[in-house]
Every structure is written in structure tokens, then in C-alpha cells.
Design a protein around this motif. Structure first.
Motif, mmCIF file in Angstrom:
data_model
loop_
_atom_site.group_PDB
_atom_site.id
_atom_site.type_symbol
_atom_site.label_atom_id
_atom_site.label_comp_id
_atom_site.label_asym_id
_atom_site.label_seq_id
_atom_site.Cartn_x
_atom_site.Cartn_y
_atom_site.Cartn_z
ATOM 1 N N THR A 319 35.371 40.815 33.999
ATOM 2 C CA THR A 319 34.525 40.360 35.107
ATOM 3 C C THR A 319 35.371 39.981 36.316
ATOM 4 O O THR A 319 35.058 40.350 37.458
ATOM 5 N N LEU A 320 36.459 39.246 36.088
ATOM 6 C CA LEU A 320 37.328 38.871 37.204
ATOM 7 C C LEU A 320 38.024 40.085 37.805
ATOM 8 O O LEU A 320 38.192 40.178 39.032
ATOM 9 N N LEU A 321 38.432 41.040 36.964
ATOM 10 C CA LEU A 321 39.063 42.252 37.482
ATOM 11 C C LEU A 321 38.091 43.025 38.366
ATOM 12 O O LEU A 321 38.464 43.525 39.434
ATOM 13 N N ARG A 322 36.838 43.111 37.945
ATOM 14 C CA ARG A 322 35.821 43.824 38.731
ATOM 15 C C ARG A 322 35.599 43.172 40.090
ATOM 16 O O ARG A 322 35.569 43.857 41.123
ATOM 17 N N ASP A 323 35.445 41.851 40.114
ATOM 18 C CA ASP A 323 35.022 41.174 41.330
ATOM 19 C C ASP A 323 36.169 40.694 42.208
ATOM 20 O O ASP A 323 36.009 40.556 43.423
ATOM 21 N N ALA A 324 37.332 40.404 41.613
ATOM 22 C CA ALA A 324 38.459 39.886 42.397
ATOM 23 C C ALA A 324 39.565 40.916 42.576
ATOM 24 O O ALA A 324 40.469 40.702 43.391
ATOM 25 N N GLY A 325 39.501 42.024 41.849
ATOM 26 C CA GLY A 325 40.516 43.071 42.015
ATOM 27 C C GLY A 325 40.188 43.956 43.195
ATOM 28 O O GLY A 325 39.957 45.155 43.042
ATOM 29 N N VAL A 326 40.191 43.358 44.375
ATOM 30 C CA VAL A 326 39.697 44.038 45.574
ATOM 31 C C VAL A 326 40.810 44.580 46.458
ATOM 32 O O VAL A 326 40.545 45.284 47.429
ATOM 33 N N ARG A 327 42.041 44.254 46.158
ATOM 34 C CA ARG A 327 43.140 44.730 46.984
ATOM 35 C C ARG A 327 43.547 46.135 46.574
ATOM 36 O O ARG A 327 43.416 46.521 45.417
ATOM 37 N N ARG A 328 44.061 46.891 47.540
ATOM 38 C CA ARG A 328 44.493 48.259 47.249
ATOM 39 C C ARG A 328 45.860 48.187 46.562
ATOM 40 O O ARG A 328 46.916 48.294 47.188
ATOM 41 N N ASP A 329 45.822 48.004 45.263
ATOM 42 C CA ASP A 329 47.037 47.822 44.479
ATOM 43 C C ASP A 329 46.660 47.941 43.006
ATOM 44 O O ASP A 329 45.477 47.883 42.645
ATOM 45 N N ASP A 330 47.675 48.127 42.140
ATOM 46 C CA ASP A 330 47.433 47.953 40.716
ATOM 47 C C ASP A 330 46.931 46.529 40.492
ATOM 48 O O ASP A 330 47.233 45.618 41.268
ATOM 49 N N ALA A 331 46.190 46.322 39.406
ATOM 50 C CA ALA A 331 45.640 44.996 39.148
ATOM 51 C C ALA A 331 45.584 44.744 37.650
ATOM 52 O O ALA A 331 45.342 45.655 36.861
ATOM 53 N N CYS A 332 45.802 43.483 37.272
ATOM 54 C CA CYS A 332 45.759 43.097 35.865
ATOM 55 C C CYS A 332 45.324 41.644 35.767
ATOM 56 O O CYS A 332 45.745 40.799 36.563
ATOM 57 N N VAL A 333 44.483 41.352 34.770
ATOM 58 C CA VAL A 333 44.047 39.990 34.476
ATOM 59 C C VAL A 333 44.207 39.759 32.978
ATOM 60 O O VAL A 333 43.804 40.598 32.169
ATOM 61 N N ALA A 334 44.774 38.624 32.599
ATOM 62 C CA ALA A 334 44.845 38.210 31.196
ATOM 63 C C ALA A 334 44.232 36.818 31.081
ATOM 64 O O ALA A 334 44.420 35.975 31.954
ATOM 65 N N VAL A 335 43.499 36.596 29.983
ATOM 66 C CA VAL A 335 42.792 35.332 29.790
ATOM 67 C C VAL A 335 43.046 34.841 28.378
ATOM 68 O O VAL A 335 42.920 35.602 27.411
ATOM 69 N N ALA A 336 43.380 33.573 28.237
ATOM 70 C CA ALA A 336 43.522 32.932 26.933
ATOM 71 C C ALA A 336 42.586 31.756 26.869
ATOM 72 O O ALA A 336 42.582 30.895 27.756
ATOM 73 N N GLY A 337 41.772 31.731 25.826
ATOM 74 C CA GLY A 337 40.841 30.628 25.642
ATOM 75 C C GLY A 337 41.319 29.686 24.558
ATOM 76 O O GLY A 337 42.498 29.663 24.202
#
Length: 342
Positions: A319-337
Motif C-alpha cells: 500500500t505504501l509503495l503504491r501511494d508513496a512510490g511517486v518519484r521517478r526512481d526505483d522504489a522499495c518498502v520493507a515493514v516489520a510488525g
């Protein structure tokens, strides 16, 4: 945090953009190829084909800007296929009801999401009206079983026009400790991907569990690459130990919108490292740890996503990658609960 579930290694097979009905066939072929390489039976590979086709078809019928990620997973000797469907469509107010066979909003039989849930070892979803939907599914080799997902997940996507992604996530569990890494290879394309791949290989092979020492090890080990920005978090019951070099962001996020940023030092792993420092932060039970590359804007807020912080970390990351990955660049998000018993 009790002993956490084993963390699978991930092989990225790429994203399938769902712009027309033919995308379902592409997604099905990629997923089945993964299943066959991992030794799935013919019947189980057929179930992978059904799930991949249903997720892609659902995106085509209902979504705007939909895409499907296909990944090979390995947990010890057992292989799995993971599918993540992401869209910015109208969303669903009642996602669990929409997953029941027979419910349809498009004049179809309505069996798609019900089949996904029925055939998958792990299936989950998060949807917000007006924002879109994320659906995830894992199918493992052998008979269908109840799998306990680990309390950590990550997802990446390459810059438009590239197949290789220079941003990468990796994680490993050591007893009741979880180690999470995000690497952002300098630039983008194959050379950036080679740098981040070398970093995750060293990380996964190491038995070092201190973030600062890990960064020092990585710095010595990957000088033959173009280098990367890297952050590492050591997550245990009630605390996070964090160390970073470069602009991979780290934060502890809460459902009410509070966010505590974690400090990363200037530098490039493999090339420039003036100092490596560790910082320790309190991790309350309702907090989640988020690491992301600079292809993801830091303006996200979990308060905008009711109930998301209590979901599977993969749903949060996607969800965060979809909505916050808005820059023209590679993108990665990792989450630990919080920890999940093994």
C-alpha cells in the motif's frame, strides 16, 4: 517477542502491468514457470495458474493502473509462489464480503476472489474506498496448508522502462530477533541491481546480528560494486536498534499518525563510510518499523489507512509503495510488525 516464523528468501520475477485482458495470460505463464522451477506438482501448478489469472482478471475488470507482482519464495527446501495485486481503483468498502463466492459487482459469476482465498496457503487483502485495493496470495509446494506469515515483508519495483530494480529488501530471523535490510543501489538498472544483490547475499549469509557491525561487514564486502545506500534494523520485543548509511529512511510508525524517524549517517556502503553509528529506539506493541528507499516519498501517514497497521506487513508495504512510490526512481518498502509465533 517469541521465536518468529522463518523468513523466506525472495526472487523477484517482475511486475505485470494489467492494461488489457491479455495480461492474465502473461501473469499465468510467469507464475506457472516459477512453480515448475520450484518443483510444484502438476495439480498445484494448475492452482497457481488459476490464482494468477483470477487476480489479473480482477485488476482488468475493476481497477485503474493495476499491476501484479510475481515472486518465487524459498523457505528451507520448500518453494512458494507469491502474487501481489495492486491497484488505484474505486476500492471496496467490504473486502471480506467481496471475497465470498457469488458476490460480484461486474455482472460476472463472482468466483475470482473466492477461488484465490480457497486455493492459497495465505491470502490477504486491504481496500479503501477511493484509494484502491491490495490483494496478496502465497501458494507453496505440496498440499495446501495453513502457513504462518513472518512479521516482516518487503516489496520493490523498478523505475519505468527498466526490468532490473536497484532497490532490494532482505530479512532474517535469529531466535526472537528480526533483522531487516533495505539497499538502494546507486543509480538504476542492472549495475544498481548487482550492487544491491551483492549486499543482500552477504547479509543473508552472515551470522552477525548487530546493525552497525553488519554495515561495516557489507562495506568491506561489496567494494567491487558501484555501492548502495543501506539501512539495517534489529527488531526485538520493545526495541529497535538501527544503523544506516545514505538515504534509506527508517521510521517507527503508529496508527494515530505519529512517526518517529530513525537516524542514518552520510555515506555509501562499499565506497564512502566516515562513521557507522547505532541508535536504539523504543518499539511499543502498536508500532511498526518501516524502511524505504528514496524512491518513496516520506509523506505517507498510517492514519490515512484505517486498520492497515494491524494487517500483514506485506499489505502495508504494498500500500505504501503504491501511494508513496511517486518519484521517478526505483522504489522499495520493507515493514516489520510485532512478532508472530513460529
Amino acid at each position: 517477542m517469541t521465536a518468529v516464523a522463518a523468513v523466506p528468501t525472495v526472487e523477484e520475477l517482475g511486475w505485470v502491468a494489467v492494461g488489457d485482458s491479455g495480461a492474465a495470460g502473461v501473469a499465468r505463464r510467469v507464475a506457472v514457470d516459477c512453480a515448475q522451477r520450484l518443483g510444484f506438482s502438476e495439480q498445484r501448478a494448475g492452482e497457481v495458474a488459476i490464482v494468477a489469472a483470477e487476480l489479473a482478471s480482477n485488476l482488468h475488470r475493476h481497477a485503474d493502473g493495476g499491476a501484479l507482482s510475481v515472486r518465487c519464495l524459498r523457505r528451507g527446501e520448500v518453494g512458494g509462489v507469491e502474487l501481489v495485486a495492486v491497484d488505484s481503483g474505486p476500492g471496496m468498502a467490504d473486502l471480506p464480503f467481496s471475497s465470498v463466492d457469488g458476490h460480484s459487482t461486474a455482472g460476472t459469476l463472482g468466483i475470482g476472489l473466492g477461488a484465490v482465498r480457497r486455493l492459497s496457503d495465505v491470502a490477504a487483502g486491504y481496500s479503501l474506498p477511493g484509494r484502491g485495493t491490495v490483494l496478496t496470495a502465497q501458494l507453496w509446494a505440496g498440499e495446501k496448508r495453513r502457513m504462518v506469515p513472518p512479521p516482516v515483508a518487503g516489496l520493490s519495483r523498478p523505475i519505468t522502462g527498466e526490468r532490473a530494480c536497484g532497490d532490494r529488501y532482505a530479512a532474517r530471523a535469529v531466535g526472537d530477533v528480526l533483522l531487516v535490510l533495505v539497499a538502494d543501489g546507486l543509480g538504476h538498472g542492472p549495475l544498481a541491481a548487482a550492487a544491491s544483490s551483492a549486499i543482500t547475499d552477504v547479509f543473508l549469509a552472515s551470522d552477525v546480528d548487530a546493525p552497525g557491525r553488519l554495515l561495516e561487514l557489507l562495506h568491506r564486502s561489496v567494494s567491487h560494486t558501484r555501492g548502495a545506500a543501506v539501512s539495517v534494523a534489529r527488531v526485538s520485543d520493545g526495541a529497535v536498534v538501527f544503523a544506516g548509511l545514505g538515504n534509506v529512511a527508517g521510521a517507527i510508525a503508529f496508527p494515530d499518525g505519529e512517526r518517529r524517524g530513525m537516524v542514518s549517517m552520510p555515506g555509501i556502503v562499499g565506497h564512502q563510510s566516515r562513521s557507522v553509528r547505532e541508535f536504539t529506539y523504543e518499539l511499543p506493541p502498536e508500532g511498526v518499523v518501516v524502511l524505504h528507499s528514496d524512491g518513496v516519498s516520506d509523506r505517507w501517514n498510517l492514519r490515512d489507512y484505517p486498520g492497515l497497521s494491524r494487517q500483514d506487513p506485506l499489505l502495508i508495504a504494498a500500500t505504501l509503495l503504491r501511494d508513496a512510490g511517486v518519484r521517478r526512481d526505483d522504489a522499495c518498502v520493507a515493514v516489520a510488525g510485532s512478532g508472530v509465533p513460529a
